[in-house]
Design an enzyme around this catalytic site. Structure first.
Site, PDB file in Angstrom:
ATOM      1  N   TYR A   1       0.890  -1.170   0.000  1.00 35.15           N
ATOM      2  CA  TYR A   1       0.000   0.000   0.000  1.00 35.15           C
ATOM      3  C   TYR A   1       0.923   1.214   0.000  1.00 35.15           C
ATOM      4  CZ  TYR A   1      -4.260   2.515   1.676  1.00 35.15           C
ATOM      5  OH  TYR A   1      -5.352   3.330   1.826  1.00 35.15           O
TER       6      TYR A   1
ATOM      7  N   HIS B   1      -2.519   7.554  -3.263  1.00 30.42           N
ATOM      8  CA  HIS B   1      -3.631   6.607  -3.157  1.00 30.42           C
ATOM      9  C   HIS B   1      -4.090   6.457  -1.716  1.00 30.42           C
ATOM     10  CE1 HIS B   1      -6.151   3.116  -3.773  1.00 30.42           C
ATOM     11  NE2 HIS B   1      -5.437   2.437  -2.891  1.00 30.42           N
TER      12      HIS B   1
ATOM     13  N   ARG C   1     -12.178   8.592   6.291  1.00 29.58           N
ATOM     14  CA  ARG C   1     -11.861   9.110   7.621  1.00 29.58           C
ATOM     15  C   ARG C   1     -11.758  10.639   7.660  1.00 29.58           C
ATOM     16  NH1 ARG C   1      -8.409   4.715   7.100  1.00 29.58           N
ATOM     17  NH2 ARG C   1      -6.684   6.096   6.544  1.00 29.58           N
TER      18      ARG C   1
ATOM     19  N   GLU D   1      -7.195  -2.217  -9.761  1.00 30.24           N
ATOM     20  CA  GLU D   1      -6.123  -1.491  -9.090  1.00 30.24           C
ATOM     21  C   GLU D   1      -4.877  -1.579  -9.961  1.00 30.24           C
ATOM     22  OE1 GLU D   1      -5.437  -2.549  -5.034  1.00 30.24           O
ATOM     23  OE2 GLU D   1      -7.484  -2.063  -4.409  1.00 30.24           O
TER      24      GLU D   1
ATOM     25  N   GLU E   1      -1.194  -1.608 -10.640  1.00 33.11           N
ATOM     26  CA  GLU E   1      -0.020  -1.914  -9.820  1.00 33.11           C
ATOM     27  C   GLU E   1       1.126  -2.448 -10.677  1.00 33.11           C
ATOM     28  OE1 GLU E   1      -0.710  -4.092  -6.252  1.00 33.11           O
ATOM     29  OE2 GLU E   1      -2.792  -3.421  -6.049  1.00 33.11           O
TER      30      GLU E   1
ATOM     31  N   ASP F   1      -4.718  -5.791  -9.453  1.00 33.72           N
ATOM     32  CA  ASP F   1      -5.206  -6.461  -8.244  1.00 33.72           C
ATOM     33  C   ASP F   1      -6.674  -6.089  -8.042  1.00 33.72           C
ATOM     34  OD1 ASP F   1      -5.102  -8.012  -5.966  1.00 33.72           O
ATOM     35  OD2 ASP F   1      -4.532  -6.338  -4.701  1.00 33.72           O
TER      36      ASP F   1
ATOM     37  N   LYS G   1     -10.798  -9.288  -2.098  1.00 33.04           N
ATOM     38  CA  LYS G   1      -9.559  -9.186  -2.873  1.00 33.04           C
ATOM     39  C   LYS G   1      -9.099 -10.503  -3.481  1.00 33.04           C
ATOM     40  CE  LYS G   1      -7.124  -6.066  -2.917  1.00 33.04           C
ATOM     41  NZ  LYS G   1      -6.992  -4.996  -3.916  1.00 33.04           N
TER      42      LYS G   1
END
Length: 413
Positions: free
Chosen positions: A127, A132, A141, A198, A200, A232, A252
């Site tokens: 991550y 991102h 949040r 995603e 990657e 992903d 996932k």
């Protein structure tokens, strides 16, 4: 490096003499085996080995007659470099063994079926993009708490599912699972309504390490065979309900798509660049003496059913906050051992601009805005959509490409 191959190579080819990526292919008359891409051709490494052309390097005959790169990778970095140098020499020498055996040792890429290039034992997903992580954190949040307190102190990761890694061109079915509708007090079962890609890159481990030992950031490149494009897949709604307290699971592990060509780390050397400044300074085991990011251009295209594809993302791997060397060092600092064929995925790669976000979650800001695609529009992916990822590096008249990862979404089973 030589500039004049005897083999015709199209201008702007992904597979120039500066690249020479490895993959695994088959044809109706050739069992799965290792190949190297050059221009629009594939070099059949098993055919050359059968003729004794790598005998002096002590490469066993069966190494290239395998349905994965694992046996070749396990021979180690000195062998990787020696084979690469020999291929470059042969491609530029008129009377080379490759030229003399061209008919039996080369074939058009269009005649081959590309297979999953490595037998993946373990797969870890990081991550590592600050943009991102900040985007996702801001959505759920608020901007004030976008990054968790640990994020700038270590590369965050989770262990993914190796069994569901598939090669480019393999379609996937929309996953099903538990969903918690907005305002509901109990979950329902159904197909994901927030299916996402995603963007990657994946590092392919070519050398094992011993259990109980650690690999430093300086040693990391001795363990990494090469890099590949990686998608992903994520079911955001399944993941949102399940991820507390232990993190991603069914949201996932249903599929991850890998490109068929692995670009050697040697080919990436001309494209090394500085990464973002890291503040606060990482702990000593994560510090690095030299620039280790890579200037790799990345693009994502979405093709709705019965329509032309549309570019929806353009970004660059150089923006990653945590480098692949730091990811590997952190992965092994507790003594965890690496094995040949392991994949370390970077996590979603996003830039600072809205058109550089590497997921639909960010592009649509969790469904708040629709992405226009000609006559169609999307917040998340629909059945019949095809996602295609593409990557290349170009500098000082040198160009290398990673090919593509292309996957179509089918209805749930």
């Amino acid at each position: 490096m030589p500039q004049s191959p005897w083999l015709p190579i199209p201008e702007k080819s992904d597979f120039s003499i500066y690249n020479l990526p490895y993959g695994v292919f088959s044809t109706p008359t050739r069992r799965p085996r290792v190949g190297v891409a050059i221009g629009e051709q594939i070099i059949d490494m098993a055919a050359l080995t059968a003729r004794g052309k790598f005998h002096d390097l002590k490469i066993p005959l069966q190494v290239f007659e395998q349905p994965s790169l694992n046996a070749f990778m396990s021979l180690g970095k000195p062998v990787w470099k020696a084979v690469r140098q020999r291929l470059i020499q042969w491609i530029c020498e008129e009377n080379s063994p490759l030229h003399q055996l061209q008919e039996e040792s080369m074939l058009p890429q269009s005649d081959a079926k590309m297979l999953l290039p490595v037998q993946v034992g373990d797969y870890t997903d990081f991550y590592a993009s600050e943009e991102h992580a900040t985007n996702v954190g801001s959505m759920f949040r608020g901007k004030e708490n976008a990054l968790m307190p640990n994020w700038k102190h270590m590369p965050i990761a989770y262990h993914g599912r190796a069994s569901s890694i598939i090669v480019s061109g393999t379609p996937i079915h929309r996953p099903k699972g538990q969903l918690m509708p907005t305002g509901a007090d109990r979950p329902v079962f159904g197909a994901s309504q927030k299916l996402d890609f995603e963007l990657e890159m994946a590092a392919v481990i070519g050398v094992s390490s011993e259990l109980g030992t650690s690999v430093t950031t300086e040693e990391a490149e001795n363990y990494i065979f090469g890099m590949a494009l990686f998608n992903d897949w994520s079911a955001r709604d399944i993941q949102k309900w399940e991820y507390v307290p232990l993190g991603p699971f069914l949201g996932k592990n249903f599929a991850s798509s890998l490109s068929p060509w692995i670009v050697p780390m040697e080919a990436l050397k001309p494209f090394v660049t500085e990464g973002p400044k890291q503040q606060p300074e990482p702990l000593p085991y994560l510090q690095k003496a030299n620039p280790r990011n890579y200037n790799i251009h990345l693009e994502v295209y979405l093709q709705p059913a019965m329509q032309e594809e549309v570019q929806i993302c353009r970004t660059n791997f150089k923006h990653m906050y945590w480098s692949i060397q730091q990811q590997l060092a952190h992965h092994t600092i507790n003594g965890c051992n690496l094995r040949v064929g392991d994949l370390l995925a970077s996590g979603t790669i996003s830039g600072s601009q809205p058109d550089s976000y590497g997921s639909m979650l960010e592009l649509s800001w969790n469904g708040e805005r629709r992405l226009q695609l000609g006559e169609a529009s999307r917040t998340f992916l629909e059945d019949g959509d095809t996602i295609r990822m593409y990557a290349y590096a170009e500098q000082d008249h040198k160009r290398i490409g990673f090919g593509e990862v292309k996957t179509k979404i089918l209805p749930p089973l």
